[in-house]
Design a protein around this motif. Sequence first.
Motif, PDB file in Angstrom:
ATOM      1  N   GLU A 184      11.378 -12.004  41.828  1.00  0.00           N
ATOM      2  CA  GLU A 184      11.194 -11.436  43.161  1.00  0.00           C
ATOM      3  C   GLU A 184       9.933 -10.584  43.135  1.00  0.00           C
ATOM      4  O   GLU A 184       9.761  -9.763  42.242  1.00  0.00           O
ATOM      5  CB  GLU A 184      12.370 -10.539  43.542  1.00  0.00           C
ATOM      6  CG  GLU A 184      13.697 -11.241  43.591  1.00  0.00           C
ATOM      7  CD  GLU A 184      14.843 -10.262  43.800  1.00  0.00           C
ATOM      8  OE1 GLU A 184      14.630  -9.182  44.383  1.00  0.00           O
ATOM      9  OE2 GLU A 184      15.952 -10.579  43.366  1.00  0.00           O
ATOM     10  N   ILE A 185       9.063 -10.786  44.114  1.00  0.00           N
ATOM     11  CA  ILE A 185       7.843  -9.997  44.192  1.00  0.00           C
ATOM     12  C   ILE A 185       7.900  -9.175  45.468  1.00  0.00           C
ATOM     13  O   ILE A 185       8.054  -9.712  46.566  1.00  0.00           O
ATOM     14  CB  ILE A 185       6.595 -10.899  44.179  1.00  0.00           C
ATOM     15  CG1 ILE A 185       6.569 -11.699  42.882  1.00  0.00           C
ATOM     16  CG2 ILE A 185       5.330 -10.054  44.338  1.00  0.00           C
ATOM     17  CD1 ILE A 185       5.478 -12.740  42.821  1.00  0.00           C
ATOM     18  N   GLU A 186       7.818  -7.860  45.297  1.00  0.00           N
ATOM     19  CA  GLU A 186       7.786  -6.948  46.429  1.00  0.00           C
ATOM     20  C   GLU A 186       6.378  -6.385  46.535  1.00  0.00           C
ATOM     21  O   GLU A 186       5.487  -6.785  45.795  1.00  0.00           O
ATOM     22  CB  GLU A 186       8.790  -5.814  46.212  1.00  0.00           C
ATOM     23  CG  GLU A 186      10.227  -6.275  46.149  1.00  0.00           C
ATOM     24  CD  GLU A 186      11.186  -5.141  45.825  1.00  0.00           C
ATOM     25  OE1 GLU A 186      10.754  -3.970  45.793  1.00  0.00           O
ATOM     26  OE2 GLU A 186      12.356  -5.426  45.596  1.00  0.00           O
ATOM     27  N   LYS A 187       6.198  -5.460  47.423  1.00  0.00           N
ATOM     28  CA  LYS A 187       4.891  -4.859  47.653  1.00  0.00           C
ATOM     29  C   LYS A 187       4.281  -4.290  46.370  1.00  0.00           C
ATOM     30  O   LYS A 187       3.178  -4.625  46.000  1.00  0.00           O
ATOM     31  CB  LYS A 187       5.046  -3.757  48.694  1.00  0.00           C
ATOM     32  CG  LYS A 187       3.778  -3.143  49.152  1.00  0.00           C
ATOM     33  CD  LYS A 187       4.112  -2.106  50.206  1.00  0.00           C
ATOM     34  CE  LYS A 187       2.906  -1.684  50.976  1.00  0.00           C
ATOM     35  NZ  LYS A 187       3.245  -0.703  51.994  1.00  0.00           N
ATOM     36  N   ASP A 188       5.007  -3.440  45.666  1.00  0.00           N
ATOM     37  CA  ASP A 188       4.470  -2.778  44.489  1.00  0.00           C
ATOM     38  C   ASP A 188       5.339  -2.953  43.246  1.00  0.00           C
ATOM     39  O   ASP A 188       5.179  -2.240  42.265  1.00  0.00           O
ATOM     40  CB  ASP A 188       4.261  -1.290  44.775  1.00  0.00           C
ATOM     41  CG  ASP A 188       5.556  -0.592  45.175  1.00  0.00           C
ATOM     42  OD1 ASP A 188       6.544  -1.288  45.455  1.00  0.00           O
ATOM     43  OD2 ASP A 188       5.568   0.648  45.218  1.00  0.00           O
ATOM     44  N   LYS A 189       6.273  -3.904  43.309  1.00  0.00           N
ATOM     45  CA  LYS A 189       7.153  -4.141  42.160  1.00  0.00           C
ATOM     46  C   LYS A 189       7.396  -5.632  41.975  1.00  0.00           C
ATOM     47  O   LYS A 189       7.377  -6.401  42.921  1.00  0.00           O
ATOM     48  CB  LYS A 189       8.495  -3.448  42.345  1.00  0.00           C
ATOM     49  CG  LYS A 189       8.387  -1.949  42.265  1.00  0.00           C
ATOM     50  CD  LYS A 189       9.734  -1.314  42.178  1.00  0.00           C
ATOM     51  CE  LYS A 189       9.536   0.190  42.051  1.00  0.00           C
ATOM     52  NZ  LYS A 189      10.769   0.897  41.853  1.00  0.00           N
ATOM     53  N   LYS A 210       3.323  -1.069  39.246  1.00  0.00           N
ATOM     54  CA  LYS A 210       1.951  -0.687  38.962  1.00  0.00           C
ATOM     55  C   LYS A 210       1.905   0.835  38.905  1.00  0.00           C
ATOM     56  O   LYS A 210       2.304   1.508  39.853  1.00  0.00           O
ATOM     57  CB  LYS A 210       1.012  -1.216  40.044  1.00  0.00           C
ATOM     58  CG  LYS A 210      -0.296  -1.654  39.475  1.00  0.00           C
ATOM     59  CD  LYS A 210      -1.076  -2.462  40.447  1.00  0.00           C
ATOM     60  CE  LYS A 210      -2.042  -3.277  39.632  1.00  0.00           C
ATOM     61  NZ  LYS A 210      -2.986  -3.983  40.404  1.00  0.00           N
ATOM     62  N   TRP A 251       0.175  -2.895  35.381  1.00  0.00           N
ATOM     63  CA  TRP A 251       1.590  -3.261  35.483  1.00  0.00           C
ATOM     64  C   TRP A 251       2.305  -2.777  34.233  1.00  0.00           C
ATOM     65  O   TRP A 251       1.862  -3.014  33.118  1.00  0.00           O
ATOM     66  CB  TRP A 251       1.747  -4.768  35.630  1.00  0.00           C
ATOM     67  CG  TRP A 251       1.312  -5.251  36.972  1.00  0.00           C
ATOM     68  CD1 TRP A 251       0.145  -5.887  37.267  1.00  0.00           C
ATOM     69  CD2 TRP A 251       2.026  -5.132  38.195  1.00  0.00           C
ATOM     70  NE1 TRP A 251       0.084  -6.172  38.607  1.00  0.00           N
ATOM     71  CE2 TRP A 251       1.231  -5.713  39.207  1.00  0.00           C
ATOM     72  CE3 TRP A 251       3.258  -4.584  38.551  1.00  0.00           C
ATOM     73  CZ2 TRP A 251       1.630  -5.766  40.525  1.00  0.00           C
ATOM     74  CZ3 TRP A 251       3.648  -4.642  39.883  1.00  0.00           C
ATOM     75  CH2 TRP A 251       2.850  -5.222  40.844  1.00  0.00           C
TER      76      TRP A 251
END
Length: 57
Positions: free
Chosen positions: A7-12, A33, A44
């Motif tokens: 799962e890729i979120e805005k900052d994670k 990050k 990261w």
Amino acid sequence: MILKNLEIEKDKIRFTNHTVEEAKQDYQFVLAKAPRRYDREEKWRIDEIKLVEKVSH
């Protein structure tokens, strides 16, 4: 280990690895990050490691 979920979120970034059959749980890693302690360069980094219930396939 085999990548099971990503799962890729805005900052994670969260990903779960499927472990060997004998292990009762899988591992979920959370990358974020973040700046380094001394030079403040953002990279990261592993933010969290969780044990998650193994789901049979």
